[in-house]
Motif scaffolding. Sequence first.
Motif, short mmCIF file in Angstrom:
data_model
loop_
_atom_site.label_atom_id
_atom_site.label_comp_id
_atom_site.label_asym_id
_atom_site.label_seq_id
_atom_site.Cartn_x
_atom_site.Cartn_y
_atom_site.Cartn_z
N ASP A 75 40.80 54.00 45.06
CA ASP A 75 40.47 53.36 46.34
C ASP A 75 39.27 54.12 46.90
O ASP A 75 39.40 55.24 47.37
N SER A 76 38.10 53.51 46.83
CA SER A 76 36.87 54.25 47.13
C SER A 76 35.87 53.35 47.84
O SER A 76 35.91 52.12 47.70
N LYS A 77 34.98 53.98 48.59
CA LYS A 77 33.89 53.27 49.24
C LYS A 77 32.74 53.07 48.24
O LYS A 77 32.65 53.76 47.25
N TYR A 78 31.86 52.13 48.57
CA TYR A 78 30.70 51.87 47.73
C TYR A 78 29.65 52.96 47.96
O TYR A 78 29.34 53.32 49.09
N THR A 79 29.12 53.49 46.87
CA THR A 79 28.04 54.47 46.91
C THR A 79 27.02 54.11 45.84
O THR A 79 27.31 53.33 44.93
N PRO A 80 25.80 54.65 45.93
CA PRO A 80 24.81 54.36 44.89
C PRO A 80 25.22 54.84 43.51
O PRO A 80 24.65 54.39 42.51
N GLN A 81 26.21 55.74 43.41
CA GLN A 81 26.64 56.25 42.11
C GLN A 81 27.57 55.29 41.37
O GLN A 81 27.84 55.49 40.18
N ILE A 82 28.07 54.25 42.03
CA ILE A 82 28.98 53.30 41.37
C ILE A 82 28.19 52.47 40.36
O ILE A 82 27.13 51.93 40.67
N ASP A 83 28.74 52.36 39.15
CA ASP A 83 28.08 51.61 38.08
C ASP A 83 29.11 50.71 37.41
O ASP A 83 30.18 51.17 37.00
N ILE A 84 28.78 49.41 37.34
CA ILE A 84 29.64 48.45 36.65
C ILE A 84 28.92 48.04 35.38
O ILE A 84 27.86 47.41 35.43
N SER A 85 29.46 48.41 34.24
CA SER A 85 28.80 48.19 32.95
C SER A 85 29.69 47.34 32.05
O SER A 85 30.92 47.32 32.18
N LEU A 86 29.03 46.64 31.11
CA LEU A 86 29.72 45.83 30.11
C LEU A 86 29.82 46.61 28.82
O LEU A 86 28.92 47.39 28.48
N LEU A 87 30.90 46.39 28.07
CA LEU A 87 31.12 47.06 26.81
C LEU A 87 30.62 46.19 25.67
O LEU A 87 30.81 44.97 25.67
N ALA A 88 29.98 46.81 24.69
CA ALA A 88 29.40 46.07 23.58
C ALA A 88 30.49 45.45 22.73
O ALA A 88 31.52 46.06 22.45
N GLU A 89 30.26 44.19 22.33
CA GLU A 89 31.13 43.45 21.41
C GLU A 89 32.56 43.31 21.93
O GLU A 89 33.50 43.15 21.16
N THR A 90 32.75 43.37 23.23
CA THR A 90 34.07 43.12 23.82
C THR A 90 33.86 42.13 24.97
O THR A 90 33.51 42.53 26.08
N PRO A 91 34.06 40.84 24.73
CA PRO A 91 33.65 39.83 25.71
C PRO A 91 34.46 39.83 26.99
O PRO A 91 34.04 39.24 27.98
N LEU A 92 35.64 40.46 27.06
CA LEU A 92 36.48 40.42 28.25
C LEU A 92 36.56 41.76 28.97
O LEU A 92 37.17 41.83 30.03
N GLU A 93 36.00 42.81 28.42
CA GLU A 93 36.16 44.14 28.99
C GLU A 93 34.90 44.58 29.75
O GLU A 93 33.78 44.17 29.41
N PHE A 94 35.11 45.40 30.77
CA PHE A 94 34.02 46.05 31.48
C PHE A 94 34.53 47.36 32.05
O PHE A 94 35.74 47.64 32.02
N ALA A 95 33.62 48.18 32.52
CA ALA A 95 33.97 49.53 33.00
C ALA A 95 33.35 49.75 34.37
O ALA A 95 32.26 49.27 34.66
#
Length: 484
Positions: A411-431
């Motif tokens: 449970d966190s506030k938004y900061t410039p350090q937040i990164d939402i990335s996609l994982l290679a060759e995994t069409p439903l996963e993200f980090a």
Amino acid sequence: MAKDDFRLRGNLSNTFSALTVNGRHQVNPKIMEEEDVLQQIEDQEQEIMQLRRHLAEYAVKEAEIQDEKRVLERRISLMHKAYDQEHEDIIEAALKARAYRQEIIEENIRVGYALQAAREERSIFISSLVPLLSDQALRPADLDAYSIVSNLRILFKHSKERLNVAEERLKNSQYQPLVLHSRRKELPLNDSSRPEWTPSPEPVHMVERRENGEDVINSHYLPSIIEEEQEQEHSSSHQEADDSEEDGEYDETDTNKPLPTIEGLQILGEPFPGNEIQASGYSRNGTTHCGFEWVRHLQDGSFVYIEGAKQPMYTITADDVDNYISVEVQPLDDRQRKGQVVRCFANDNKKITCHPDMIHEIENMLRLGHSSFKLFVWKGSPETWEAAVLEIKKSRYSIKLIGPNNGVVVDSKYTPQIDISLLAETPLEFAIRGPDNVERYLHADYNSTDIRCSRDTIVLAMRLFVKRAVDKKLGKKKRRVLFF
């Protein structure tokens, strides 16, 4: 009352004077009583004045005591507030310490699995290289990386020496290879006089072996190659191969034959996030197979080769939105000759955009200022996913488990350090990597067919929420339109 006293005193004085004048020195008892009354009145007046002074002093002291009481009450209130704040800080520190311990445990589990994977890779590395070294009569003393690499260096040194010897032999005239022609009658050679010829090796990244024993690059045929042309090219190539086998002649420097190429290259399919697009074209000049590379062209003019995208099909993702996507095709023939690379852009050379339904859903989320998604979160061990809910709001986000192990993952506030990335060759996963620099892996609901719950919709919406919150903190002007 003062006037009456004055009059009474005046009458008494006059009476006393009259008695004195007349020669009468007798004292009237009534006059003595009046003098006593007057004395009592004066004493009472003085006592009243003294009481008034005491009352005034007591009033001042009472005011001072009230001021001191208010000051003491204010101090006691501040002490209570400080105590409550310190109590809250202690509770918050305990929760943070607990969360930190949990993150350390998760990180230890992750490191443990990474160590196990590294050990498996080491085992594969050793089991693959030891037989190779054994074939060359090299046996490492210990099965560790240092010994194996040392033996590989020895093998490389021996191979280099053999290559130098072979090059020295080729410099002599008796070892010069003769020019090979397409007919045996023009160049009769006996088996004893035929020089030993070995084609120079060409570096190939991925090689597979066909059923007939022929090695080819592990790429794919273009989907729309005409079958008649393919059969004709295969028959001609097989005929040329048979002639070369009969004649024992092959010339890789033959410049008369055109290099393989691809014509009419195009990309089929709707280039929206989540949709699959496909490269299609026609083979020419004996093209038998092709290598594919999908490229993402960024807004600053740079480009990157998409990791793992080496197939004729490619699925558009959220990372491609507002960028250009192209495919580079490398045609090859059965002799592994490479033709010129052919490039084609998707979406008619326009930027990749979202489907109108996806844009509508994201705009609704931004207008409401919050949204929630059911998905799965990775718990640190292989194939261990737990159901969870991702809630995104204007200024913060949270991940909460649902079910018997319910609890708050983050449970966190938004900061410039937040990164939402996609994982290679995994069409439903993200980090999602939060401000604590911990990456949490999420999996979209594979049972849902709603475009609102798709992986790309969630990623694009959350990126917009983060961008708007960070821009607001930095004082930037709010943009009225989406970036796609």
